[in-house]
Design a protein around this motif. Structure first.
Motif, PDB file in Angstrom:
ATOM      1  N   PRO B 199      29.095 -34.608  87.078  1.00  0.00           N
ATOM      2  CA  PRO B 199      28.573 -34.764  86.638  1.00  0.00           C
ATOM      3  C   PRO B 199      26.622 -34.371  86.117  1.00  0.00           C
ATOM      4  CG  PRO B 199      27.944 -36.633  87.931  1.00  0.00           C
ATOM      5  CD  PRO B 199      29.626 -35.489  88.048  1.00  0.00           C
ATOM      6  N   VAL B 200      26.046 -33.750  85.551  1.00  0.00           N
ATOM      7  CA  VAL B 200      24.632 -33.736  85.252  1.00  0.00           C
ATOM      8  C   VAL B 200      23.837 -34.001  84.822  1.00  0.00           C
ATOM      9  CG1 VAL B 200      23.233 -32.049  84.635  1.00  0.00           C
ATOM     10  CG2 VAL B 200      25.692 -30.683  84.956  1.00  0.00           C
ATOM     11  N   ALA B 201      22.908 -34.608  85.478  1.00  0.00           N
ATOM     12  CA  ALA B 201      22.366 -36.144  84.861  1.00  0.00           C
ATOM     13  C   ALA B 201      20.895 -36.042  83.580  1.00  0.00           C
ATOM     14  CB  ALA B 201      21.332 -36.438  85.827  1.00  0.00           C
ATOM     15  N   ARG B 202      20.626 -36.399  82.746  1.00  0.00           N
ATOM     16  CA  ARG B 202      19.945 -36.440  81.720  1.00  0.00           C
ATOM     17  C   ARG B 202      18.359 -35.397  82.489  1.00  0.00           C
ATOM     18  NH1 ARG B 202      21.406 -39.801  76.907  1.00  0.00           N
ATOM     19  NH2 ARG B 202      21.838 -41.324  77.931  1.00  0.00           N
ATOM     20  N   ASP B 203      18.000 -35.695  83.706  1.00  0.00           N
ATOM     21  CA  ASP B 203      16.468 -34.763  83.675  1.00  0.00           C
ATOM     22  C   ASP B 203      17.522 -33.090  84.967  1.00  0.00           C
ATOM     23  OD1 ASP B 203      16.398 -37.019  87.492  1.00  0.00           O
ATOM     24  OD2 ASP B 203      18.313 -35.605  85.894  1.00  0.00           O
ATOM     25  N   TRP B 376      22.973 -44.397  81.321  1.00  0.00           N
ATOM     26  CA  TRP B 376      21.417 -44.203  81.681  1.00  0.00           C
ATOM     27  C   TRP B 376      21.658 -42.482  82.075  1.00  0.00           C
ATOM     28  CZ3 TRP B 376      17.623 -43.576  85.613  1.00  0.00           C
ATOM     29  CH2 TRP B 376      16.026 -42.955  85.005  1.00  0.00           C
ATOM     30  N   ARG B 377      21.389 -42.972  83.595  1.00  0.00           N
ATOM     31  CA  ARG B 377      21.571 -40.911  83.508  1.00  0.00           C
ATOM     32  C   ARG B 377      22.576 -40.041  83.045  1.00  0.00           C
ATOM     33  NH1 ARG B 377      21.341 -40.313  89.884  1.00  0.00           N
ATOM     34  NH2 ARG B 377      19.369 -38.829  89.175  1.00  0.00           N
ATOM     35  N   TYR B 378      23.650 -40.743  82.694  1.00  0.00           N
ATOM     36  CA  TYR B 378      24.899 -39.067  82.647  1.00  0.00           C
ATOM     37  C   TYR B 378      25.250 -39.583  80.696  1.00  0.00           C
ATOM     38  CZ  TYR B 378      24.819 -39.228  87.681  1.00  0.00           C
ATOM     39  OH  TYR B 378      24.353 -39.029  88.823  1.00  0.00           O
ATOM     40  N   GLY B 379      24.672 -40.432  80.289  1.00  0.00           N
ATOM     41  CA  GLY B 379      24.865 -40.530  78.850  1.00  0.00           C
ATOM     42  C   GLY B 379      26.955 -41.184  78.821  1.00  0.00           C
ATOM     43  N   ASN B 380      27.349 -41.618  79.968  1.00  0.00           N
ATOM     44  CA  ASN B 380      28.534 -41.933  79.943  1.00  0.00           C
ATOM     45  C   ASN B 380      28.287 -43.282  81.020  1.00  0.00           C
ATOM     46  OD1 ASN B 380      31.197 -42.409  80.556  1.00  0.00           O
ATOM     47  ND2 ASN B 380      31.914 -40.245  81.021  1.00  0.00           N
ATOM     48  N   PRO B 381      29.086 -44.313  80.530  1.00  0.00           N
ATOM     49  CA  PRO B 381      29.051 -45.565  81.680  1.00  0.00           C
ATOM     50  C   PRO B 381      30.670 -45.595  82.916  1.00  0.00           C
ATOM     51  CG  PRO B 381      30.073 -46.509  79.452  1.00  0.00           C
ATOM     52  CD  PRO B 381      29.620 -44.995  79.174  1.00  0.00           C
ATOM     53  N   LEU B 382      30.769 -44.770  82.931  1.00  0.00           N
ATOM     54  CA  LEU B 382      31.787 -44.379  84.328  1.00  0.00           C
ATOM     55  C   LEU B 382      31.823 -43.108  84.524  1.00  0.00           C
ATOM     56  CD1 LEU B 382      35.232 -45.043  81.689  1.00  0.00           C
ATOM     57  CD2 LEU B 382      33.924 -45.920  83.448  1.00  0.00           C
ATOM     58  N   LYS B 383      30.324 -42.252  84.472  1.00  0.00           N
ATOM     59  CA  LYS B 383      29.953 -41.412  85.538  1.00  0.00           C
ATOM     60  C   LYS B 383      30.785 -40.379  84.894  1.00  0.00           C
ATOM     61  CE  LYS B 383      28.073 -40.057  89.883  1.00  0.00           C
ATOM     62  NZ  LYS B 383      28.441 -40.333  91.359  1.00  0.00           N
ATOM     63  N   LEU B 384      31.653 -40.273  85.078  1.00  0.00           N
ATOM     64  CA  LEU B 384      31.652 -38.441  84.158  1.00  0.00           C
ATOM     65  C   LEU B 384      34.574 -38.695  84.137  1.00  0.00           C
ATOM     66  CD1 LEU B 384      35.148 -38.173  87.247  1.00  0.00           C
ATOM     67  CD2 LEU B 384      32.464 -38.048  88.646  1.00  0.00           C
ATOM     68  N   TYR B 385      34.395 -40.007  84.130  1.00  0.00           N
ATOM     69  CA  TYR B 385      35.770 -40.461  83.841  1.00  0.00           C
ATOM     70  C   TYR B 385      35.959 -40.751  81.780  1.00  0.00           C
ATOM     71  CZ  TYR B 385      36.846 -41.115  88.982  1.00  0.00           C
ATOM     72  OH  TYR B 385      37.228 -40.669  89.750  1.00  0.00           O
ATOM     73  N   THR B 386      36.763 -40.327  81.318  1.00  0.00           N
ATOM     74  CA  THR B 386      36.675 -40.275  80.154  1.00  0.00           C
ATOM     75  C   THR B 386      38.212 -41.597  79.592  1.00  0.00           C
ATOM     76  OG1 THR B 386      38.951 -39.040  79.710  1.00  0.00           O
ATOM     77  CG2 THR B 386      36.728 -38.104  79.501  1.00  0.00           C
ATOM     78  N   ARG B 387      38.027 -42.620  78.478  1.00  0.00           N
ATOM     79  CA  ARG B 387      38.651 -43.800  78.383  1.00  0.00           C
ATOM     80  C   ARG B 387      40.119 -42.303  78.707  1.00  0.00           C
ATOM     81  NH1 ARG B 387      35.506 -46.193  73.149  1.00  0.00           N
ATOM     82  NH2 ARG B 387      34.211 -46.954  74.283  1.00  0.00           N
ATOM     83  N   GLY B 388      40.408 -41.806  78.309  1.00  0.00           N
ATOM     84  CA  GLY B 388      41.720 -41.039  77.867  1.00  0.00           C
ATOM     85  C   GLY B 388      42.565 -40.745  79.155  1.00  0.00           C
TER      86      GLY B 388
END
Lengths: 453, 746
Positions: B199-203, B376-388
Motif C-alpha cells: 500500500p501507498v499511504a495518502r502522504d 485513514w491512511r490508505y482509504g481501505n479499512p483492510l489495508k490492502l485486501y479487497t472484499r473479493g
C-alpha cells in the motif's frame, strides 16, 4: 482443566484380557527369538543391500548405477561384521548398525556419484564397524570362560573380514571373466583368507588376553588387507609376536612391569583411531597402496584458497578445447592444483595434452604450465588389464578412483600441482587442450581446479 | 557457577579466535566459518547444562563416549582442509557430521533433564525449570550460523527485516528510501523491490503489506547485530514457546504417581524437530503468535472460575486481554485466533461473567483502531485486501478439505511429510476422547483452532506461499503439542513403539536433511517437493506420484490419507505379548528398509499415467517453466514447460502395455514456435515419428490426441520443435501428457 495420564486412564475391559495373555508363558515366541537373534546381522545386511541395490539398479545414469552397486554390496558385507561385533556387547546392540545402515542409504540417495559419495559411505561404514568393535571390547573379558573364546573369535573375525572388505572394494566390482568368477574371488579373498587370520588371532588372544589382541591388530594394520603373500608374512609375524608376549608373561616380568588396564585401553583406542584413518586411506575412493604414507598426507592437508571448479566434469575436446574461468574476486595463491583424466589418451604419454594458464587482475600472465600425459595426467582406464604392461604407456599414481559402468576395474583420476615462487593475486584461469596432429585427439576430463596458498 | 562461567567465557574466546583465524586455514568465503565460531561455546553450554542438571537431580551426567569425542574432533580438525580431499561436494557430509554430534549431545542432555521434572502431583512441583528453555536455545544457537550462511532471507523475512531497518534507522515505516538506497543489501545479495499490492499511504509514503509489530520487536537486535541479531531474538522466542508449551502440558495433564513422560517427550518433539526447528532462526510472525497462543491457553486453562474476583486473577485477566489484543497486531488473520481463544474462555468462565467483556474489549478496540488507521491512511479499512479476496473465507467445501488435509499431508508443505512423527497426533486424539475430561479438552482445543483454520485453509495459497512447511498452522503448535503429549504418554503400548520407530527414524533423517540443507525446506507449489524432484532426477522417473499432494491431488494422496487414518491409530492401539514386544523396533526398521527397497522398484514398474512435464525427471533441452516460478497466485495457472525452436523434452514412460494412446495438453504462447512434433526414441537410438500438430490459436489450451501407436520396450516419447536451437520466451506450452496403455490392437 486437567486430564489424567494415570495408568487407569489406559485400561479398559479389552485391555484386561490382554493382560491375561501377557502373563502366560510364551515358549513359542522365546524359541523364535532364539532362532532369529543370530540371524539379525544377516537380515540387517540383506535389508541394506536390498534398499541400496534397488536404488542402484533403478538409476538411469550407468556410472551412478555402477558405483551404487559396488557401494551397496560393500555396505552389506561390512554391516554383517559390524553387527556381529556390536552384538557381543548385548543390550540394544542393533542401534549402531541400524543407524549406520540408514546413513548409508541416505548417502546413496542424496549424494551424487563421485569420490564424495564413496568417501562418505566408506566413512560411515568405518565408523559403524569401529563403534561395534569398541562397544564390545569391554565384554571380551567378561562373561563365563567357556563363552570368552567364542567372543574373541567373533570379535577378531568381524575385524579381519570387515577390514578386508573395506580395503578390497574391487571384490564387489562387476564380474569379469576369471578363473573363479566374482563370487569365488569374494569368498576366497574377501572372507576365507581374512577369516583364517581372524580365527588364528582370536584363539591366541583368547589364551593370552586382550593385550595380545592389540599386538595382532597392530600387525594387521601394518599392511591392511590379507592376501596369500601377506598371510605368509603376517602369520609367522603374529606367532612370533604373541610368542614373545607369552614368554613375557611366563617369565614373571609381567608381574614386575604390568601393562595395566589403562595403558591397554589407551593403546586400543589409539589403534582403533589410527586404524580407521589407515582403512579410509586404503579404501574407496583413494585405494592407496601405501596407506600409512597417505594417511599422513590426509592428516596434513593443504591450505586451499579457493576452488575454481568443483561441480561436474568439464570435458575438453576438439569441439570445445578451452575452459576459461574468471574468479569473482582475485585470490592470493601460490599453487594451482588440477584433478583430471584423459579419454583416448593411451598415446599421450610424454606429450603435452593441455596447457594451464593463469592471469592476475591486471591481465598480466602469471604463469603457463603444460599438462603432460603420463606425468600430470593419464588415461582414465590405466588400471585395465590390457594397459598394465603396454609398452610406452605409463600413468602417475592416481589421486582417486571411481567405478566405470560395466568395468571390472577402478577408473583413475589424477592430481597434479603447479607452484610459483611467492604468492600472486590470481584472477583468471584457463585450461586449453593441445593436440598431437599425428594421433587421434584425446579428451581431457577436468574434475577440479584449486588455488592454494 | 563461577567455574562454569569461566569455562563458557574461555570457550567463547576460543570460538572468536577460530573465527578470526579461519580465512588463514580455509577459503575466506567458507560457509563453516560462523558455525565453527559457536561450536566451543555450544559444547561448553551443553556441558554446563548436563552438570547442573545432574547436580540438581543427584545423578551423574550422561557423558559422551571417547569415540564420539574422537569423531567430533576429527570432523572439526578436517573441516578447514576438506577441500583438499578433492570431493565434488564439500559441505554436506561435514554439516551432517556436526548435526549428528549435536543430536547425540541433545539426547544426553534430555536424559539429564528428565529427572528435573519430577513426579506429577502438587502445584509446587508443576514449575518447569529454566533448563527447559536453555536447551532449545542452545540448539537453535548452534544451528543458526549454518542456516543463515546457507540460506538468504526468503519469503516474508526480507520484508520484515527491511521494515525493522526502517524502524531502527529512520524511526518510521516508510520504505521508499529503503528501496531506493538498496538497504536490503545489508542482509542479502539482492536489492528488494516493493511487493505487488504494497500500500501507498495518502502522504505518499511506501508502506509494507506486513504488520509492523514484529519488525518493531526485532528492530533493536537488528540495529545491534543485523540479521544475526534479529534471528537470535527469534531463537529466544522459539525457545520460550517450547518452554511455555511444556508448562501448558504439565498444567493440563495430571499424572499422580507417574513421571509425566508424555509432556516431556512431546516437548522434545516440539523443540528439536520440525516445524519449530525450521522456524527458530527465521523472521516469521507465526512463532510469536504461537507463543501468545500458548500463554493465553495457559491463562485460560489455569483460571479458577470460583476465584475470579481475586486481585491475582484480575491481573491474569489483564494479561490475557493484552495477549488477545496482540494477535491481530501481529497479523490481521490472527484475529481469528483471538476469537477462538475467547470462545474457549467463554466455555471456562461462568456464563454471563463480565470478565468476558473485559477480555474481549481490548481486542475489539485494537482491531477497530487498526481498521480505522488503515482507512485513514490508505482509504481501505483492510489495508490492502479487497472484499473479493475476503470471499475466500466462504469458499466451497472442497477448498476447506484441500487446505486442511494439505496442512498435514501434502508432500511439500504438510506436517506429516516434514516430520512424520507428528502423525502420532492421530492416536493421541483417539486416546483423548476416551475420558470425559479428555473430551472436554479436545473440544476446547478444537474451539480454539476452528475459527482460525476456517479462515486460512480455504485460501488459494493454503500452504503459506513461499515459506517453510506448515506455515499457517505453526501458530497452533501449542494445541498440537497437547494432543501429542497424550499420545506419547501411552508409549508403553507395543504398537506405539513400532510407530515411534517407523515414524521417528524418517523424522530424524529428514530433520538431518533440513538442517544440512535449509533451502530444501522451501518448495514451489507444483505438487512435488525438492526432495522428490531430486529423487525423480536420480531415477529418471516419476517418484512423486507415490506421495500425497493437495496442490495437485492424485490417487496416492487419498491412499496415504486413508491408510494413516486407519493404520496409525490401529497400530497405536496394538498390544502384544511380552516376548514379541522387543521386536517392535526391529519390525519398524525392517519396514523402513522395505520402503526404500520398493520405492525405486515401483517407480520403474508401475505404468506411467499422467506426466506433468515441468517435473525434473522429464529430460529437457531448452525451454523454460511456464508460468515462471514466482508468479503470483501460481496454483491458479496450469504449470507447464515452454518449448521453442530447437527445444525438446524426453519422457521415459513406464509402459503398461504394448500399445499406447496419449493425450497432450498444449497451448501456444506468443508468436514463436507453433508446431509440436512427437517421436518415439528407441533403445538403439533411432527415432520414429508418431505425430505432429500445428497450434494456431494463441492463448487457448487444446488437448491433442496421439495414437494409438506401438510402444517398443525401452522406448521414450520425445516432444520437440524442429529448427536451430535458440533461447526464447515464446513457443508452445505443454502442461501434461496422459498415457493410456492398451493391451493389444484397438
Amino acid at each position: 482443566m486437567t486430564v489424567d495420564l494415570s495408568p487407569q486412564d489406559q485400561d479398559s475391559p479389552v485391555d484386561s484380557s490382554r493382560s491375561e495373555n501377557r502373563r502366560r508363558p510364551d515358549r513359542a515366541n522365546s524359541l523364535i527369538a532364539q532362532l532369529m537373534e543370530p540371524l539379525l546381522p544377516f537380515l540387517l545386511a540383506a535389508g541394506v543391500a536390498a534398499a541400496t541395490l534397488a536404488l542402484a539398479v533403478s538409476q538411469a545414469d550407468p556410472t551412478e548405477s555402477a558405483e551404487g552397486r559396488m557401494l551397496a554390496l560393500l555396505a552389506a558385507g561390512v554391516m554383517v561384521c559390524a553387527s556381529f561385533a556390536a552384538r557381543l556387547a548385548g543390550g540394544k546392540w542393533m542401534t549402531g548398525p541400524a543407524a549406520g545402515s540408514m546413513l548409508v542409504v541416505v548417502c546413496l540417495w542424496m549424494l551424487h556419484q563421485g569420490p564424495g559419495r564413496g568417501g562418505a559411505v566408506v566413512m560411515v561404514l568405518v565408523v559403524t564397524l569401529a563403534a561395534g568393535l569398541a562397544r564390545s571390547w569391554n565384554h571380551l573379558e567378561t562373561g563365563p570362560p567357556e563363552s570368552r573364546r567364542s567372543a574373541y573369535l567373533v570379535w577378531t573375525t568381524a575385524l579381519t573380514i570387515g577390514l578386508q572388505l573395506l580395503v578390497r572394494p574391487d571384490l564387489f566390482l562387476p564380474a569379469r571373466v576369471s578363473a573363479g568368477g566374482a563370487f569365488g574371488r569374494l569368498w576366497l579373498e574377501g572372507i576365507l583368507l581374512p577369516a583364517v587370520f581372524g580365527v588364528g588371532l582370536g584363539l591366541l588372544a583368547a589364551a593370552m588376553g586382550r593385550s595380545a589382541l592389540l599386538v595382532g591388530i597392530a600387525i594387521l594394520l601394518a599392511g591392511p588387507g590379507v592376501d596369500v603373500p601377506r598371510l605368509t608374512i603376517l602369520g609367522p609375524a603374529l606367532i612370533l609376536a604373541l610368542g614373545a608376549v607369552g614368554l613375557w608373561r611366563r617369565s614373571g616380568f609381567d608381574a614386575r612391569w604390568p601393562v595395566g588396564e589403562r595403558l591397554e585401553v589407551l593403546t586400543a583406542r589409539c589403534l582403533l583411531l589410527l586404524g580407521a584413518v589407515v582403512v579410509v586411506a586404503s579404501s574407496y575412493p583413494w585405494l592407496r597402496p601405501s596407506p600409512w604414507t597417505s594417511a599422513r598426507e590426509l592428516l596434513t592437508p593443504p591450505r586451499v584458497a579457493t576452488v575454481a571448479h568443483a561441480r561436474g566434469i568439464v570435458v575438453l575436446s576438439a569441439a570445445t578445447p578451452t575452459w576459461h574461468h574468471e574468479l569473482a574476486e582475485p585470490v592470493a595463491a601460490s599453487e594451482v592444483t588440477v584433478d583430471s583424466s584423459l579419454v583416448h589418451g593411451i598415446r599421450a604419454t610424454g606429450k603435452p595434452v593441455a596447457t594451464v594458464s593463469a592471469w592476475d587482475s591486471t591481465g598480466s600472465l602469471i604463469a603457463r604450465w603444460p599438462l603432460v600425459g603420463g606425468d600430470d595426467t593419464a588415461e582414465w582406464a590405466a588400471a585395465r588389464n590390457d594397459l598394465q604392461n603396454l609398452e610406452g604407456f605409463r600413468a602417475p599414481a592416481p589421486w582417486s578412483r571411481w567405478v566405470p559402468p560395466g568395468g571390472g576395474f577402478f577408473a583413475n583420476r589424477y592430481r597434479t600441482s603447479f607452484r610459483i615462487s611467492g604468492s600472486r593475486e590470481f584472477a583468471e584461469l584457463e585450461v586449453r587442450l593441445e593436440s598431437d596432429g599425428e594421433s587421434a585427439p584425446w579428451e581431457l576430463h577436468l574434475a577440479r581446479l584449486e588455488l592454494r596458498r | 557457577m563461577n567455574a562454569e562461567l569461566l569455562r563458557l567465557a574461555a570457550a567463547t574466546l576460543v570460538g572468536g579466535i577460530l573465527y578470526v583465524a579461519w580465512p588463514w586455514m580455509a577459503p575466506a568465503d567458507d560457509l563453516f566459518r560462523s558455525t565453527i565460531a559457536v561450536v566451543p561455546a555450544v559444547a561448553a553450554a551443553l556441558g554446563w547444562l548436563g552438570r547442573d542438571a545432574a547436580r540438581r537431580s543427584g545423578r551423574s551426567p550422561w557423558r559422551a563416549s571417547w569415540l564420539e569425542w574422537a569423531l567430533l574432533l576429527a570432523t572439526l580438525f578436517s573441516l578447514p582442509f576438506r577441500h583438499g580431499l578433492g570431493w565434488s561436494m564439500d559441505d554436506g557430509p561435514w554439516a551432517a557430521a556436526l548435526a549428528l554430534a549435536l543430536g547425540a549431545a541433545v539426547r544426553r542432555r534430555l536424559l539429564d533433564l528428565r529427572p528435573l521434572l519430577g513426579n506429577g502431583g502438587g502445584a509446587a512441583s508443576r514449575a518447569v525449570p529454566i533448563q527447559f528453555f536453555l536447551l532449545p536455545l542452545i540448539v537453535y544457537s548452534a544451528i543458526q550460523p549454518w542456516a543463515l550462511a546457507t540460506r538468504p532471507p526468503d519469503g516474508d523475512e526480507p520484508y520484515n527485516l527491511l521494515l525493522a531497518h526502517s524502524l531502527a534507522f529512520d524511526l518510521d515505516t516508510d520504505l521508499r528510501n529503503q528501496y531506493e538506497d538498496g538497504d536490503s543489501l545489508r542482509f542479502m545479495d539482492r536489492r528488494l523491490e516493493p511487493q505487488a499490492g504494497d500500500p501507498v499511504a495518502r502522504d505518499g509514503s511506501q508502506q509494507s503489506r506486513h504488520s509492523a509489530l514484529l519488525p518493531a520487536v526485532i528492530a533493536i537486535p537488528y540495529l545491534v547485530a543485523g540479521r544475526v541479531g534479529a534471528a537470535t531474538l527469534m531463537a529466544l522466542l522459539s525457545a520460550a514457546l517450547a518452554w511455555q508449551c511444556l508448562r501448558l502440558a504439565r498444567r493440563v495433564y495430571r499424572a499422580p504417581g507417574s513421571t509425566e513422560t508424555g509432556p516431556f517427550l512431546a516437548w522434545a518433539v516440539l523443540a528439536f524437530l520440525p516445524p519449530l526447528l525450521l522456524y527458530a532462526h527465521q523472521i516469521w510472525v507465526e512463532v510469536p503468535a504461537a507463543l501468545v497462543v500458548a500463554l493465553a491457553l495457559d491463562l485460560i486453562l489455569g483460571a479458577q472460575p470460583e476465584k475470579s474476583h481475586t486481585r491475582l486473577q484480575r491481573r491474569r485477566d489483564l494479561l490475557l486481554a493484552a495477549l488477545l489484543a496482540i494477535l491481530p497486531l501481529l497479523k490481521l488473520r490472527f484475529l481469528f485466533l483471538s476469537v477462538g481463544l475467547l470462545l474457549v474462555a467463554l466455555g471456562r468462565f461462568r456464563h454471563g461473567d463480565r470478565r468476558l467483556v473485559r477480555l474481549a474489549l481490548p481486542g475489539v478496540a485494537v482491531t477497530a483502531a487498526l481498521t480505522g488507521l488503515w482507512w485513514w491512511r490508505y482509504g481501505n479499512p483492510l489495508k490492502l485486501y479487497t472484499r473479493g479476496e475476503l470471499s475466500t473465507l466462504t469458499g466451497p467445501p472442497w477448498h476447506y478439505i484441500r487446505g486442511f488435509l494439505g496442512l498435514f499431508y501434502d508432500c511439500a508443505f504438510g506436517l506429516f511429510a516434514t516430520a512424520p512423527l507428528w502423525a502420532l497426533l492421530l492416536p493421541g486424539i483417539f486416546w483423548l476422547m476416551r475420558s470425559p475430561a479428555g473430551r472436554r479438552l479436545a473440544g476446547g482445543l478444537a474451539l480454539c483452532s476452528l475459527p482460525y483454520l476456517l479462515a486460512v485453509v480455504p485460501r488459494l495459497e493454503w500452504y503459506g506461499g513461499w515459506s517453510p512447511p506448515f506455515r499457517y498452522a505453526v501458530a497452533l503448535l501449542p494445541v498440537l503439542m497437547l494432543l501429542l503429549s497424550k499420545a506419547l504418554s501411552e508409549r508403553r503400548l507395543d504398537g506405539l513403539r513400532l510407530l515411534v520407530v517407523l515414524l521417528g527414524v524418517p523424522t530424524l533423517l529428514l530433520t538431518l536433511l533440513w538442517v544440512v540443507s535449509p533451502p530444501w525446506t522451501y518448495n514451489l507449489a507444483d505438487g512435488y517437493s525438492d526432495l522428490l524432484q531430486l529423487a525423480g532426477g536420480l531415477l529418471a522417473a516419476d517418484v512423486g506420484r507415490f506421495f500425497p499432494s493437495l496442490v495437485r491431488p492424485r490417487i496416492a494422496t487419498w491412499i496415504w490419507i486413508a491408510a494413516s487414518l486407519v493404520l496409525v491409530p490401529v497400530a497405536g492401539l496394538a498390544s502384544a505379548r511380552a516376548q514379541t514386544r522387543r521386536w517392535a523396533g526391529t519390525v519398524g526398521f525392517c519396514l523402513l528398509l522395505a520402503f526404500f527397497t520398493l520405492l525405486p522398484l515401483l517407480t520403474h514398474r508401475v505404468p506411467t499415467g499422467r506426466v506433468e512435464v515441468e517435473d525434473q525427471w522429464v529430460e529437457k533441452r531448452g525451454g523454460v517453466r511456464h508460468p515462471g516460478p514466482w508468479r503470483q497466485r501460481r496454483p491458479e495457472a496450469a504449470g507447464g514447460w515452454l518449448i521453442g525452436r530447437g527445444h525438446q523434452m524426453v519422457v521415459r514412460a513406464v509402459p503398461g502395455g504394448p500399445r499406447v494412446r496419449a493425450e497432450i495438453r498444449l497451448m501456444r504462447f506468443g508468436l514463436g514456435a507453433d508446431t509440436l512434433h512427437a517421436d518415439l526414441l528407441l533403445p538403439d537410438g533411432r527415432r520414429q515419428t508418431v505425430g505432429s500438430w500445428k497450434a494456431s490459436e494463441e492463448g487457448e489450451w487444446r488437448n491433442l490426441d496421439l495414437g494409438p501407436v506401438d510402444w517398443p520396450a525401452g522406448a521414450s516419447l520425445v516432444l520437440y520443435h524442429p529448427g536451430r536451437y535458440r533461447e526464447t520466451q515464446a513457443g508452445l506450452v505443454v502442461d501434461w501428457i496422459d498415457f493410456r496403455w492398451l493391451a493389444s490392437e484397438g
